[in-house]
Design a protein around this motif. Sequence first.
Motif, PDB file in Angstrom:
ATOM      1  N   GLU A 103       0.831  -1.209   0.000  1.00 36.09           N
ATOM      2  CA  GLU A 103       0.000   0.000   0.000  1.00 36.09           C
ATOM      3  C   GLU A 103       0.860   1.251   0.000  1.00 36.09           C
ATOM      4  O   GLU A 103       0.583   2.221  -0.712  1.00 36.09           O
ATOM      5  N   GLY A 104       1.944   1.236   0.805  1.00 39.43           N
ATOM      6  CA  GLY A 104       2.836   2.383   0.846  1.00 39.43           C
ATOM      7  C   GLY A 104       3.544   2.614  -0.472  1.00 39.43           C
ATOM      8  O   GLY A 104       3.726   3.759  -0.912  1.00 39.43           O
ATOM      9  N   ALA A 105       3.953   1.516  -1.155  1.00 39.90           N
ATOM     10  CA  ALA A 105       4.608   1.639  -2.456  1.00 39.90           C
ATOM     11  C   ALA A 105       3.656   2.240  -3.487  1.00 39.90           C
ATOM     12  O   ALA A 105       4.065   3.064  -4.317  1.00 39.90           O
ATOM     13  N   ALA A 126       2.653   6.122   5.164  1.00 44.45           N
ATOM     14  CA  ALA A 126       3.006   4.825   4.588  1.00 44.45           C
ATOM     15  C   ALA A 126       3.823   4.031   5.594  1.00 44.45           C
ATOM     16  O   ALA A 126       4.456   4.592   6.493  1.00 44.45           O
ATOM     17  N   ASN A 127       3.801   2.706   5.421  1.00 43.11           N
ATOM     18  CA  ASN A 127       4.531   1.811   6.311  1.00 43.11           C
ATOM     19  C   ASN A 127       5.867   1.412   5.684  1.00 43.11           C
ATOM     20  O   ASN A 127       5.898   0.894   4.560  1.00 43.11           O
ATOM     21  N   VAL A 128       6.946   1.679   6.411  1.00 42.82           N
ATOM     22  CA  VAL A 128       8.282   1.257   5.980  1.00 42.82           C
ATOM     23  C   VAL A 128       8.553  -0.129   6.554  1.00 42.82           C
ATOM     24  O   VAL A 128       8.287  -0.391   7.734  1.00 42.82           O
ATOM     25  N   PHE A 137       5.077   5.851   8.975  1.00 37.54           N
ATOM     26  CA  PHE A 137       5.817   7.104   8.843  1.00 37.54           C
ATOM     27  C   PHE A 137       4.916   8.142   8.174  1.00 37.54           C
ATOM     28  O   PHE A 137       4.086   7.805   7.321  1.00 37.54           O
ATOM     29  N   ASP A 138       5.109   9.375   8.579  1.00 31.60           N
ATOM     30  CA  ASP A 138       4.465  10.509   7.896  1.00 31.60           C
ATOM     31  C   ASP A 138       5.448  10.995   6.826  1.00 31.60           C
ATOM     32  O   ASP A 138       6.520  11.515   7.158  1.00 31.60           O
ATOM     33  N   GLY A 158      10.684  11.579   6.094  1.00 27.94           N
ATOM     34  CA  GLY A 158       9.670  10.828   6.838  1.00 27.94           C
ATOM     35  C   GLY A 158       9.862  10.951   8.336  1.00 27.94           C
ATOM     36  O   GLY A 158      10.993  10.932   8.825  1.00 27.94           O
ATOM     37  N   ARG A 159       8.769  11.092   9.028  1.00 21.54           N
ATOM     38  CA  ARG A 159       8.806  11.176  10.498  1.00 21.54           C
ATOM     39  C   ARG A 159       8.090   9.965  11.071  1.00 21.54           C
ATOM     40  O   ARG A 159       6.935   9.696  10.718  1.00 21.54           O
TER      41      ARG A 159
END
Length: 441
Positions: A103-105, A126-128, A137-138, A158-159
């Motif tokens: 989903e993040g990609a 998104a999820n790393v 991460f934001d 990313g935070r």
Amino acid sequence: MSTSTDRHRDGEFSDDAWLSVLAAYDKTYAELASHHALLERQNQELQTQRQFIASILEAVNDIMVVLGRDARIEEASASFAAAVRRDPADLAGLRLSDVFDAEGAARLDAALAELRLQRSAARFEANVLTPEGPSPFDIALSARVNDRGRLIGAVLIGRPLAELRRAYSELEASHRQLKEAQIQLVRNEKLASLGRLLAGVAHELNNPISFVYASTHALDRYVSRFETYFERVQAGAPREELVALRTELKLERDLKNLREAIVGARDGAERVRDIVADLRRLSASGTGERVAFDLVDTARIAAKWVERGSKSGIEAQFTGLPSLNVQGVPGHIQQIVMNLVQNAMDAMKGQQGARLTIHVERQENRAILAVTDNGPGVPEAQATSIFDPFFTTKPVGQGTGLGLSISHKIAEEHGGRLALCAVPGSKGACFRLELPLEEDP
């Protein structure tokens, strides 16, 4: 065959050419030296910039990734390498989407496609992928352009949200505990106020209950006499005996008093009912929703209970409007008035000619309730601290120091204000409570 003059001219031409060559050589050397110095300075500046960028990539806490036009990693911060548990050297040339979940990609690819078209920055969550599992991460994605304005890549920052969410959860828990503590303080202060009123409440309940008790005893006595008389009637006693029995038992008087006993018992029961209803309103927790209520009626009930409990003989005099509807929690506003009236009566305890006035008026879209006394007043040095928590002028054990502080907070929560006001031309204290009027349906 050349003459001496011709040889002399050939020598002059040779010397001039040589001098020109030397001059050109000197100029070229000087230019080369200047270019070399410039290159040295630029190289040193470039090295400084590289070290500066490297130090940023090493020191930054948020992840930072520099992407090429093909969305592959060119540079990455040490925090990013630590997050994905990879060697920084192995990250160069890696497709960034490979370190995100599916989903993040997809969100990253969509943001990059939009970046190529609009050059507008994108922000998404998104999820790393980390060894411990997906980590949220934001993400903020910005375009990289050259001096001609052409897109040459992107910069991703990313935070981590896990720490922020944990901190927010802890903050929310602390806020909830603070609210619970505040509610508990309000209840404790109300219980302290109710404790001072127990004597008055007991006295108020004792009178009607005693009246009901006496009335029921009288009714029991009357019923016994009527039962005696009707037993003789049922037995067929002669008229002369019944007339004598009625005179002996005084049934005519009892029949008249029977109605009075019933009325008295009913009045006493209704009085107990009213007292219990007032107590329920007074001891309400105030956690319900806000409603429209009569400020004057609420203030009268609060002042009445303080008068009963204090036994000071001081009665609050009401002036101004006979009724005025406001919006709020009646139990909390009652507590404010009780605190103000109780403080005024405590300040005037034992004073000759003590006077307490509660004035209610309307000013534009605000309701104003002012509690004024002719006691010693509030010293100027204490005026700025009067609403501070645990501030009290009473002896130890006679005050919590929370009454005015809680009242001030309640007024603010109602969209109003509680303030100390001046008493023109006389001594004493005045507290002014402002509240919003009832909302227009």
